[in-house]
Design a protein around this motif. Structure first.
Motif, PDB file in Angstrom:
ATOM      1  N   VAL A   1     -23.822  -0.038 -43.186  1.00  0.00           N
ATOM      2  CA  VAL A   1     -23.206  -0.407 -44.012  1.00  0.00           C
ATOM      3  C   VAL A   1     -22.772   0.149 -44.772  1.00  0.00           C
ATOM      4  O   VAL A   1     -22.135   0.718 -45.408  1.00  0.00           O
ATOM      5  CB  VAL A   1     -22.548  -2.551 -44.166  1.00  0.00           C
ATOM      6  N   GLU A   2     -24.289  -0.002 -46.070  1.00  0.00           N
ATOM      7  CA  GLU A   2     -23.665   0.727 -47.411  1.00  0.00           C
ATOM      8  C   GLU A   2     -23.442   1.707 -47.262  1.00  0.00           C
ATOM      9  O   GLU A   2     -22.933   3.121 -48.608  1.00  0.00           O
ATOM     10  CB  GLU A   2     -25.400   0.322 -48.359  1.00  0.00           C
ATOM     11  N   GLY A   3     -23.885   2.884 -46.756  1.00  0.00           N
ATOM     12  CA  GLY A   3     -23.838   3.521 -46.369  1.00  0.00           C
ATOM     13  C   GLY A   3     -22.670   4.073 -45.827  1.00  0.00           C
ATOM     14  O   GLY A   3     -22.210   5.322 -46.968  1.00  0.00           O
ATOM     15  N   LYS A   4     -21.912   3.255 -45.117  1.00  0.00           N
ATOM     16  CA  LYS A   4     -20.434   3.851 -44.587  1.00  0.00           C
ATOM     17  C   LYS A   4     -19.138   3.381 -46.674  1.00  0.00           C
ATOM     18  O   LYS A   4     -18.077   3.917 -46.175  1.00  0.00           O
ATOM     19  CB  LYS A   4     -19.854   2.639 -43.708  1.00  0.00           C
ATOM     20  N   VAL A   5     -19.581   2.298 -47.136  1.00  0.00           N
ATOM     21  CA  VAL A   5     -18.699   2.600 -47.742  1.00  0.00           C
ATOM     22  C   VAL A   5     -18.706   3.424 -49.476  1.00  0.00           C
ATOM     23  O   VAL A   5     -18.129   3.835 -49.775  1.00  0.00           O
ATOM     24  CB  VAL A   5     -19.626   1.252 -48.670  1.00  0.00           C
ATOM     25  N   GLN A   6     -20.661   4.174 -49.302  1.00  0.00           N
ATOM     26  CA  GLN A   6     -20.735   5.075 -50.273  1.00  0.00           C
ATOM     27  C   GLN A   6     -19.896   6.263 -49.846  1.00  0.00           C
ATOM     28  O   GLN A   6     -18.915   7.015 -50.780  1.00  0.00           O
ATOM     29  CB  GLN A   6     -22.182   4.895 -50.447  1.00  0.00           C
ATOM     30  N   LYS A   7     -19.245   6.021 -48.922  1.00  0.00           N
ATOM     31  CA  LYS A   7     -18.770   7.643 -48.074  1.00  0.00           C
ATOM     32  C   LYS A   7     -17.878   7.479 -48.552  1.00  0.00           C
ATOM     33  O   LYS A   7     -16.617   8.352 -48.536  1.00  0.00           O
ATOM     34  CB  LYS A   7     -19.083   7.995 -46.638  1.00  0.00           C
ATOM     35  N   THR A   8     -17.420   5.990 -48.024  1.00  0.00           N
ATOM     36  CA  THR A   8     -15.651   6.132 -48.620  1.00  0.00           C
ATOM     37  C   THR A   8     -15.121   6.209 -50.025  1.00  0.00           C
ATOM     38  O   THR A   8     -14.004   6.524 -49.904  1.00  0.00           O
ATOM     39  CB  THR A   8     -15.167   4.071 -47.908  1.00  0.00           C
ATOM     40  N   VAL A   9     -16.224   6.114 -50.771  1.00  0.00           N
ATOM     41  CA  VAL A   9     -15.702   6.023 -52.157  1.00  0.00           C
ATOM     42  C   VAL A   9     -16.399   7.326 -52.241  1.00  0.00           C
ATOM     43  O   VAL A   9     -15.026   8.150 -52.957  1.00  0.00           O
ATOM     44  CB  VAL A   9     -17.364   5.814 -52.798  1.00  0.00           C
ATOM     45  N   GLY A  10     -16.516   8.398 -51.071  1.00  0.00           N
ATOM     46  CA  GLY A  10     -16.605  10.066 -52.274  1.00  0.00           C
ATOM     47  C   GLY A  10     -15.530  10.246 -51.162  1.00  0.00           C
ATOM     48  O   GLY A  10     -14.759  11.248 -51.229  1.00  0.00           O
ATOM     49  N   ASP A  11     -15.230  10.303 -49.934  1.00  0.00           N
ATOM     50  CA  ASP A  11     -13.603  10.671 -49.788  1.00  0.00           C
ATOM     51  C   ASP A  11     -12.780  10.342 -50.635  1.00  0.00           C
ATOM     52  O   ASP A  11     -11.875  11.189 -50.573  1.00  0.00           O
ATOM     53  CB  ASP A  11     -13.931   9.939 -48.206  1.00  0.00           C
ATOM     54  N   ALA A  12     -12.973   9.200 -50.755  1.00  0.00           N
ATOM     55  CA  ALA A  12     -11.595   8.816 -51.972  1.00  0.00           C
ATOM     56  C   ALA A  12     -11.670   9.357 -53.127  1.00  0.00           C
ATOM     57  O   ALA A  12     -10.361   9.800 -53.734  1.00  0.00           O
ATOM     58  CB  ALA A  12     -11.565   7.106 -52.395  1.00  0.00           C
ATOM     59  N   LYS A  13     -12.637   9.673 -53.838  1.00  0.00           N
ATOM     60  CA  LYS A  13     -13.073  10.877 -54.585  1.00  0.00           C
ATOM     61  C   LYS A  13     -12.484  11.879 -54.743  1.00  0.00           C
ATOM     62  O   LYS A  13     -11.352  12.663 -55.184  1.00  0.00           O
ATOM     63  CB  LYS A  13     -14.311  10.533 -55.309  1.00  0.00           C
ATOM     64  N   GLU A  14     -12.782  12.263 -53.431  1.00  0.00           N
ATOM     65  CA  GLU A  14     -11.948  13.795 -52.615  1.00  0.00           C
ATOM     66  C   GLU A  14     -10.374  13.422 -52.792  1.00  0.00           C
ATOM     67  O   GLU A  14      -9.851  14.899 -53.405  1.00  0.00           O
ATOM     68  CB  GLU A  14     -12.562  14.134 -51.573  1.00  0.00           C
ATOM     69  N   LYS A  15     -10.333  11.957 -52.100  1.00  0.00           N
ATOM     70  CA  LYS A  15      -8.556  13.189 -52.106  1.00  0.00           C
ATOM     71  C   LYS A  15      -7.786  12.674 -53.135  1.00  0.00           C
ATOM     72  O   LYS A  15      -7.159  13.837 -53.292  1.00  0.00           O
ATOM     73  CB  LYS A  15      -7.919  11.259 -51.454  1.00  0.00           C
ATOM     74  N   VAL A  16      -8.606  11.628 -54.689  1.00  0.00           N
ATOM     75  CA  VAL A  16      -7.524  11.891 -55.837  1.00  0.00           C
ATOM     76  C   VAL A  16      -7.981  13.680 -56.070  1.00  0.00           C
ATOM     77  O   VAL A  16      -6.528  13.524 -56.357  1.00  0.00           O
ATOM     78  CB  VAL A  16      -8.688  10.907 -56.218  1.00  0.00           C
ATOM     79  N   LYS A  17      -9.267  14.246 -56.240  1.00  0.00           N
ATOM     80  CA  LYS A  17      -9.578  15.673 -56.931  1.00  0.00           C
ATOM     81  C   LYS A  17      -8.193  16.434 -55.613  1.00  0.00           C
ATOM     82  O   LYS A  17      -8.142  17.374 -56.966  1.00  0.00           O
ATOM     83  CB  LYS A  17     -10.964  15.666 -56.384  1.00  0.00           C
ATOM     84  N   LYS A  18      -8.134  16.688 -54.397  1.00  0.00           N
ATOM     85  CA  LYS A  18      -7.941  17.407 -54.358  1.00  0.00           C
ATOM     86  C   LYS A  18      -5.537  16.973 -54.767  1.00  0.00           C
ATOM     87  O   LYS A  18      -5.109  17.838 -54.728  1.00  0.00           O
ATOM     88  CB  LYS A  18      -7.499  16.866 -52.485  1.00  0.00           C
ATOM     89  N   ALA A  19      -5.622  15.773 -54.795  1.00  0.00           N
ATOM     90  CA  ALA A  19      -3.788  15.480 -55.285  1.00  0.00           C
ATOM     91  C   ALA A  19      -3.741  15.523 -56.548  1.00  0.00           C
ATOM     92  O   ALA A  19      -2.366  15.906 -57.175  1.00  0.00           O
ATOM     93  CB  ALA A  19      -4.083  14.318 -55.246  1.00  0.00           C
ATOM     94  N   LEU A  20      -4.981  16.186 -57.674  1.00  0.00           N
ATOM     95  CA  LEU A  20      -4.175  16.669 -58.734  1.00  0.00           C
ATOM     96  C   LEU A  20      -4.327  17.783 -58.729  1.00  0.00           C
ATOM     97  O   LEU A  20      -4.708  18.776 -58.612  1.00  0.00           O
ATOM     98  CB  LEU A  20      -5.473  16.373 -59.736  1.00  0.00           C
TER      99      LEU A  20
END
Length: 59
Positions: free
Chosen positions: A40-59
């Motif tokens: 579960v902790e790994g899934k959460v951490q990956k989701t955070v990483g995915d969100a960071k990538e989306k933000v980075k791509k949006a900028l």
């Protein structure tokens, strides 16, 4: 591109899967639960990483 949160998250999920399987095989419920928590902790951490990538791509 992949960031370190995504990599660490996937690694933690894999570690959790192994721990969970070992716990089931050995009948050690504490190890099994610990493995599930790691997954579960790994899934959460990956989701955070995915969100960071989306933000980075949006900028």
């Amino acid at each position: 591109m992949v960031n370190k949160d995504q990599v660490k998250g996937v690694a933690k999920q894999a570690k959790g899967s192994v721990k969970e399987a070992v716990g089931k095989v050995t009948g050690n419920s504490k190890t099994e639960v610990s493995g599930k928590a790691d997954k579960v902790e790994g899934k959460v951490q990956k989701t955070v990483g995915d969100a960071k990538e989306k933000v980075k791509k949006a900028l």
